[in-house]
Structures are given as structure tokens and as C-alpha cells.
Design an enzyme around this catalytic site. Sequence first.
Site, PDB file in Angstrom:
ATOM      1  N   ASP A 131      37.370  43.278  31.080  1.00  0.00           N
ATOM      2  CA  ASP A 131      37.540  41.758  31.337  1.00  0.00           C
ATOM      3  C   ASP A 131      36.733  40.985  30.630  1.00  0.00           C
ATOM      4  OD1 ASP A 131      37.402  42.970  34.081  1.00  0.00           O
ATOM      5  OD2 ASP A 131      35.364  43.320  34.041  1.00  0.00           O
ATOM      6  N   ILE A 140      32.343  39.667  47.102  1.00  0.00           N
ATOM      7  CA  ILE A 140      33.317  39.832  47.270  1.00  0.00           C
ATOM      8  C   ILE A 140      33.705  40.989  46.336  1.00  0.00           C
ATOM      9  CG2 ILE A 140      35.532  39.996  47.920  1.00  0.00           C
ATOM     10  CD1 ILE A 140      34.817  37.297  49.329  1.00  0.00           C
ATOM     11  N   GLU A 141      34.412  42.226  46.002  1.00  0.00           N
ATOM     12  CA  GLU A 141      35.097  43.247  45.471  1.00  0.00           C
ATOM     13  C   GLU A 141      36.443  42.991  45.321  1.00  0.00           C
ATOM     14  OE1 GLU A 141      37.003  45.921  43.935  1.00  0.00           O
ATOM     15  OE2 GLU A 141      37.226  45.917  46.062  1.00  0.00           O
ATOM     16  N   SER A 142      36.483  42.367  43.815  1.00  0.00           N
ATOM     17  CA  SER A 142      38.179  41.939  43.564  1.00  0.00           C
ATOM     18  C   SER A 142      38.746  42.504  43.534  1.00  0.00           C
ATOM     19  CB  SER A 142      38.061  41.977  41.873  1.00  0.00           C
ATOM     20  OG  SER A 142      38.035  42.790  40.916  1.00  0.00           O
ATOM     21  N   ARG A 178      43.174  38.697  36.568  1.00  0.00           N
ATOM     22  CA  ARG A 178      43.497  39.508  37.199  1.00  0.00           C
ATOM     23  C   ARG A 178      44.232  40.163  37.877  1.00  0.00           C
ATOM     24  NH1 ARG A 178      39.409  45.255  36.039  1.00  0.00           N
ATOM     25  NH2 ARG A 178      39.477  44.318  33.534  1.00  0.00           N
ATOM     26  N   GLY A 179      45.387  40.969  38.505  1.00  0.00           N
ATOM     27  CA  GLY A 179      45.914  41.089  39.965  1.00  0.00           C
ATOM     28  C   GLY A 179      45.656  39.561  40.419  1.00  0.00           C
ATOM     29  N   CYS A 232      35.007  47.076  33.457  1.00  0.00           N
ATOM     30  CA  CYS A 232      34.608  46.698  34.990  1.00  0.00           C
ATOM     31  C   CYS A 232      33.859  48.420  35.156  1.00  0.00           C
ATOM     32  CB  CYS A 232      35.566  47.352  35.527  1.00  0.00           C
ATOM     33  SG  CYS A 232      35.900  48.254  37.708  1.00  0.00           S
ATOM     34  N   GLU A 277      30.281  39.102  38.011  1.00  0.00           N
ATOM     35  CA  GLU A 277      28.556  38.380  38.670  1.00  0.00           C
ATOM     36  C   GLU A 277      27.509  38.724  38.621  1.00  0.00           C
ATOM     37  OE1 GLU A 277      31.926  38.419  42.109  1.00  0.00           O
ATOM     38  OE2 GLU A 277      31.763  40.009  40.369  1.00  0.00           O
TER      39      GLU A 277
END
Length: 279
Positions: free
Chosen positions: A194, A86-88, A255-256, A187, A227
Site C-alpha cells: 500500500d 469497511i473492508e476495501s 487499488r481496484g 495489507c 486506517e
Amino acid sequence: MTKLEPELQQQLSLGKVTGYASDYAPELLQAVPRLVGRNELQLTEELPFIGQDIWHAYELSWLNHKGKPVVALATFVVPFDSPNLIESKSFKLYLNSLNQTRFTDLGQVFRLLQQDLSACAGAKVDVTLHNVNELQPFQPTWIQGSCLDDLDIEVSEYLYQPEQLKLKADAAPRDEKVFSHLLKSNCLITNQPDWASVFFHYRGKAICHESLLRYLIGFRQHNEFHEQCVERIFTDIWRQCQPEFLAVYARYTRRGGLDINPLRSSEPYPVPVIRLTRQ
């Protein structure tokens, strides 16, 4: 370095200016096929690892049936064999879309989260909702094992080099746990840093600690999703050092309002109880 197909990259909200939906919008969730990273590593259908991606959400809110705001924390567990990760950023935007949405009860929120995230991942995602007063799952802990960061090494290159991984000269068999706080990658799309601490548990011929630390530092300018980085680290150690057993568990900073904590192991392995002050 893993690369996304231009068409897939164009579809993702990551790296683009986006608005914030104020009402429930499951269509915001975006999937990235795991094969993108695994093909780069030449991994076949018979993967050398099992595991899961453990997410924590710290900025989760919605309205109850009377319009009163509710806040919560959440844990999401995505299985390693789901077709997609799942894209963050899309995950963050999706969770924010709940902020002004009314739900009849906690059960409805739980069911929708599990339904939507499972549809995106392509496999069942386990969901746990936590009361914000719940302390135990979010207490900082120690990491078991020896810290590699105390090694006094000189570093002149910051390049991903799996061939740096070496066994110790005597390579005596051992059962060992080590960790490092120095994992940093970037990223895949935005190049934002990251940060993570990574834990290793292995059985087999002794791995040279200096070589493992140099190898990890080599990710400092490497671009890949969380991942994918963990699967790369696992695969490199598995191939270069050929342990009898290996577990790799990375704890990334948030993050976020989200953190991602991928675990990959060569056999069933209980999730280490780790939570860091940086998280």
C-alpha cells in the site's frame, strides 16, 4: 502488528478468489471492527483523535431505467467513530454489483449507497456522486509544508520502531507542516503493498525531521490496514512527542478503483485540499 481473529479473517473475502456479482448485492459488504486496531494501540473509549476516512471511487457504473449504462465518480466519508471500517475488497465487489442493475434515477443510487455503506460502518456515511466531466475535485494539488524526503539520511533497518520519534535538541515551540511520499505498508491479510503520501500539521515542541522520516520508512514491511496505520502514526507521535495539536492525513494510491484517505486530528481540522499525481 495488528492481527485479526481467525474467525473474522475467515469471513472476509480479502485474500480469497472471488466471483463478481452482476446484480445489486449489498450483502457483499464486509465490516472490520475498529477495535481490532485500537485495542492493539491500547486506545480507550476516550480517543485522542477525531477525523474521517475519505474514499474515492473511480469505477462506478449502473444502468438507467431504459437499460443505458451510466458512469460516475463518488466520494464516501466514513466517520472515525463508526464501530466498523469497511473492508476495501468487499467495497469494490459491492460497487461492481451495481454494473448490470437498473435504477430509476440518480436519487435511488444515492439512497442505496448511503443506506448500505452506513449499515456496514454502523454510522452515517456521507455520499457525493460526481459527473465524470466534473474536474475541480480531482485536480492534482501541491501539499503545503516542507518535504521530508529531501533529507539525506542513511537507512539500514526497515522495522516499525515508534521509539525512533524524537524532538529536536532545542525543541523550540513551533507551528509546522511537513509531508512525505515515502509511506509504504502492506495489507494485513494479502501482504500486497500500500503506497501513500502523508501530511502532518502540529503545534508544540519541534519534532526532529530525520527521526520522523526514519519512523515512516519503518512501516515499509509493516502489515496493517490503511486506517489502522494512520491511527498508529497519530498515536505514536502524540505519545512520543506530546504536541499541543496534531493532524495526520494520508493519501493512499488507488487499488481496484478505490482510494482511501484517512484523516486523524486532535481537534476539529478542515480536510486539507490535497490530491496527488499518484492518485
